[in-house]
Scaffold this active site. Structure first.
Site, PDB file in Angstrom:
ATOM      1  N   LYS A   1      -3.777  20.928  -3.082  1.00 54.47           N
ATOM      2  CA  LYS A   1      -2.885  19.790  -3.328  1.00 54.47           C
ATOM      3  C   LYS A   1      -3.419  18.951  -4.484  1.00 54.47           C
ATOM      4  O   LYS A   1      -4.596  18.581  -4.496  1.00 54.47           O
ATOM      5  CB  LYS A   1      -2.777  18.939  -2.059  1.00 54.47           C
ATOM      6  CG  LYS A   1      -1.939  17.680  -2.183  1.00 54.47           C
ATOM      7  CD  LYS A   1      -1.930  16.935  -0.857  1.00 54.47           C
ATOM      8  CE  LYS A   1      -1.072  15.687  -0.893  1.00 54.47           C
ATOM      9  NZ  LYS A   1      -1.635  14.628  -1.780  1.00 54.47           N
TER      10      LYS A   1
ATOM     11  N   TYR B   1       0.835  -1.198   0.000  1.00 52.37           N
ATOM     12  CA  TYR B   1       0.000   0.000   0.000  1.00 52.37           C
ATOM     13  C   TYR B   1       0.876   1.256   0.000  1.00 52.37           C
ATOM     14  O   TYR B   1       0.599   2.228  -0.694  1.00 52.37           O
ATOM     15  CB  TYR B   1      -0.942   0.012   1.205  1.00 52.37           C
ATOM     16  CG  TYR B   1      -1.719   1.301   1.300  1.00 52.37           C
ATOM     17  CD1 TYR B   1      -2.829   1.511   0.499  1.00 52.37           C
ATOM     18  CD2 TYR B   1      -1.305   2.329   2.146  1.00 52.37           C
ATOM     19  CE1 TYR B   1      -3.531   2.709   0.537  1.00 52.37           C
ATOM     20  CE2 TYR B   1      -1.996   3.530   2.196  1.00 52.37           C
ATOM     21  CZ  TYR B   1      -3.104   3.717   1.390  1.00 52.37           C
ATOM     22  OH  TYR B   1      -3.776   4.908   1.427  1.00 52.37           O
TER      23      TYR B   1
ATOM     24  N   GLN C   1      -4.988  17.828   6.229  1.00 53.54           N
ATOM     25  CA  GLN C   1      -5.354  17.556   4.831  1.00 53.54           C
ATOM     26  C   GLN C   1      -6.814  17.159   4.768  1.00 53.54           C
ATOM     27  O   GLN C   1      -7.275  16.314   5.541  1.00 53.54           O
ATOM     28  CB  GLN C   1      -4.477  16.442   4.247  1.00 53.54           C
ATOM     29  CG  GLN C   1      -4.822  16.023   2.829  1.00 53.54           C
ATOM     30  CD  GLN C   1      -5.878  14.932   2.791  1.00 53.54           C
ATOM     31  OE1 GLN C   1      -5.993  14.142   3.700  1.00 53.54           O
ATOM     32  NE2 GLN C   1      -6.657  14.916   1.726  1.00 53.54           N
TER      33      GLN C   1
ATOM     34  N   HIS D   1      -0.178  12.810  -6.607  1.00 53.43           N
ATOM     35  CA  HIS D   1      -0.622  11.928  -5.520  1.00 53.43           C
ATOM     36  C   HIS D   1       0.328  10.739  -5.352  1.00 53.43           C
ATOM     37  O   HIS D   1      -0.088   9.613  -5.081  1.00 53.43           O
ATOM     38  CB  HIS D   1      -2.047  11.429  -5.777  1.00 53.43           C
ATOM     39  CG  HIS D   1      -2.860  11.248  -4.534  1.00 53.43           C
ATOM     40  ND1 HIS D   1      -3.843  12.130  -4.156  1.00 53.43           N
ATOM     41  CD2 HIS D   1      -2.845  10.294  -3.568  1.00 53.43           C
ATOM     42  CE1 HIS D   1      -4.403  11.718  -3.033  1.00 53.43           C
ATOM     43  NE2 HIS D   1      -3.806  10.604  -2.649  1.00 53.43           N
TER      44      HIS D   1
ATOM     45  N   TYR E   1     -10.255  16.014   2.394  1.00 55.33           N
ATOM     46  CA  TYR E   1     -11.038  15.620   1.226  1.00 55.33           C
ATOM     47  C   TYR E   1     -12.442  16.185   1.423  1.00 55.33           C
ATOM     48  O   TYR E   1     -13.049  15.986   2.482  1.00 55.33           O
ATOM     49  CB  TYR E   1     -11.133  14.105   1.089  1.00 55.33           C
ATOM     50  CG  TYR E   1      -9.836  13.406   0.763  1.00 55.33           C
ATOM     51  CD1 TYR E   1      -9.278  13.489  -0.508  1.00 55.33           C
ATOM     52  CD2 TYR E   1      -9.181  12.630   1.723  1.00 55.33           C
ATOM     53  CE1 TYR E   1      -8.086  12.830  -0.809  1.00 55.33           C
ATOM     54  CE2 TYR E   1      -8.003  11.969   1.436  1.00 55.33           C
ATOM     55  CZ  TYR E   1      -7.452  12.072   0.165  1.00 55.33           C
ATOM     56  OH  TYR E   1      -6.287  11.425  -0.137  1.00 55.33           O
TER      57      TYR E   1
ATOM     58  N   ARG F   1       6.469   8.621   1.282  1.00 57.76           N
ATOM     59  CA  ARG F   1       6.983   7.253   1.369  1.00 57.76           C
ATOM     60  C   ARG F   1       8.273   7.183   2.183  1.00 57.76           C
ATOM     61  O   ARG F   1       8.491   6.216   2.919  1.00 57.76           O
ATOM     62  CB  ARG F   1       7.241   6.693  -0.036  1.00 57.76           C
ATOM     63  CG  ARG F   1       5.979   6.326  -0.815  1.00 57.76           C
ATOM     64  CD  ARG F   1       6.337   5.729  -2.164  1.00 57.76           C
ATOM     65  NE  ARG F   1       5.160   5.313  -2.904  1.00 57.76           N
ATOM     66  CZ  ARG F   1       4.491   6.099  -3.745  1.00 57.76           C
ATOM     67  NH1 ARG F   1       4.888   7.359  -3.923  1.00 57.76           N
ATOM     68  NH2 ARG F   1       3.433   5.635  -4.389  1.00 57.76           N
TER      69      ARG F   1
ATOM     70  N   THR G   1       6.248  13.834  -4.677  1.00 59.20           N
ATOM     71  CA  THR G   1       6.326  12.636  -5.529  1.00 59.20           C
ATOM     72  C   THR G   1       7.742  12.385  -6.037  1.00 59.20           C
ATOM     73  O   THR G   1       8.346  13.224  -6.709  1.00 59.20           O
ATOM     74  CB  THR G   1       5.362  12.692  -6.727  1.00 59.20           C
ATOM     75  OG1 THR G   1       4.033  12.950  -6.277  1.00 59.20           O
ATOM     76  CG2 THR G   1       5.386  11.369  -7.494  1.00 59.20           C
TER      77      THR G   1
END
Length: 403
Positions: free
Chosen positions: A276, A54, A158, A300, A160, A355, A332
């Site tokens: 974003k 994931y 953040q 993303h 949504y 990450r 990214t």
């Protein structure tokens, strides 16, 4: 003929110096990690396949992520010499406040699935190192609990926006009251991307103990022990959900999101606003006209639209379109301090990493996240020194050239 002799005891003492014994297994493990790639290797060993994939994976063929990383690797550095770089200042002003490093921790969902310490650990590391921390709508620690874990950290939330504006307004109010000064509105998710690793792994929230995951769990007993003996893994900002990640995302994301929603967020949120998920220069200009204080060039992490624009390549056009009316950030593909230097040199006001710190979290919890920062800081300073640059503000496009 070479004349030989026996070494003196004093000479042997100089070379026979065993490393200090590190008793703590986590510290011992992390001490051997010198790059983000090393942390990724540790993370893969210590985490079941579904949560690791994931984090590690992207959408469809994963070309967006691969291209983003390749663009950073294609950067050619052009150093200056004789500049005196014994003292290097890595600090940067981001939206009017000082950050000790020119990056922030990106918002990440399901963070306690990677390691039970989760968002609290990430926030504490951010506080300790003087950098911003972002909490996701899909976080596994509540707005209030993350704030309590790191009361002195600079905190961003953040969001949504989905059909129920009331829920979004409640989250914004809670974030503002808990000391979050910046809102990151994500706009690149009208629907969920096709993240094929998650589909093939059958990733669910909470994780389901199928035969496949049972076998995998036998190889990672500490991960399962920590999952089962700490607070239940839930979405702290959402109502209860039991199903696959793809099903959740398609319920959460709103395909009707438009500029009216952006105007509503701008009117509702009293702090700084970052949009974003910008992937073309025209959109960058338009969201600034609608009140954004910064735009975040982002695909993303390659997790939505495959073969999407690469943020680093988009940067010059976005800077021209914004014309200094707002800050321009990107994310990214950033896996080293050199990548951070390249992005700032080419004009980015800040970068977000995701990450990289999740690999550290999986490798060793809070100490692993700290190891991520230590690695990036060391690489950042060394790259600046080798470029002949003393401050972040001295970096120029001529230092980092794209062929």
């Amino acid at each position: 003929m070479t004349k030989r002799r026996l070494p003196r005891p004093s000479e042997l003492k100089q070379i026979l110096r065993p490393k200090p014994v590190v008793l703590n297994p986590t510290d011992r493990r992390l001490a051997g990690a010198h790059t983000i790639a090393d942390l990724r290797t540790l993370a893969r060993k210590r985490t079941p396949r579904a949560p690791f994939d994931y984090t590690d994976g992207a959408a469809e063929l994963e070309d967006s992520l691969r291209r983003a990383r390749q663009v950073f690797r294609s950067i050619e550095f052009h150093p200056n010499v004789l500049r005196g770089v014994s003292d290097v200042d890595t600090s940067k002003e981001i939206l009017g406040k000082r950050s000790e490093l020119p990056f922030a921790f990106a918002p990440t969902g399901f963070t306690r699935m990677m390691n039970h310490e989760g968002e609290r650990a990430v926030a504490r590391v951010a506080q300790r190192n003087g950098i911003p921390f972002s909490l996701s709508t899909m976080g596994t620690t509540s707005i209030e609990d993350a704030a309590e874990a790191a009361p002195q950290a600079r905190k961003w939330f953040q969001l949504y926006v989905w059909n129920d504006h009331g829920a979004g307004e409640d989250l914004m109010n809670r974030a503002w009251e808990s000391g979050y000064d910046t809102l990151l509105l994500t706009v690149d998710t009208p629907v969920a991307g096709a993240r094929m690793r998650d589909v093939r792994n059958g990733l669910t929230i909470p994780p389901a103990l199928t035969l496949k995951t049972f076998v995998d769990g036998a190889m990672h007993p500490s991960w399962w022990f920590n999952l089962l003996t700490t607070e239940p893994l839930t979405f702290a900002s959402l109502s209860h959900f039991d199903g696959t990640v793809a099903e959740l995302l398609n319920q959460l994301f709103d395909p009707t999101l438009d500029f009216d929603d952006l105007d509503w967020v701008r009117a509702t949120w009293p702090g700084k606003l970052v949009v974003k998920g910008i992937q073309n220069a025209d959109d960058a200009r338009d969201v600034v006209a609608h009140g954004a204080d910064a735009v975040l060039l982002s695909n993303h992490g390659g997790r939505q639209l495959d073969r999407a624009p690469t943020p680093l390549e988009l940067l010059p056009a976005a800077l021209d379109a914004v014309g200094g009316e707002a800050e321009v950030w990107l994310d990214t593909g950033i896996l080293s301090g050199g990548d951070i230097v390249a992005a700032i040199a080419r004009g980015a006001d800040a970068v977000l990493i995701g990450r990289a710190f999740l690999y550290g979290l999986m490798a060793g919890g809070e100490r692993g996240v700290q190891r991520t920062v230590d690695i990036l800081r060391t690489e950042l300073v060394r790259t600046m020194q080798l470029l002949g640059v003393r401050t972040i503000g001295d970096l120029r496009p001529s230092h980092a050239v794209l062929p």
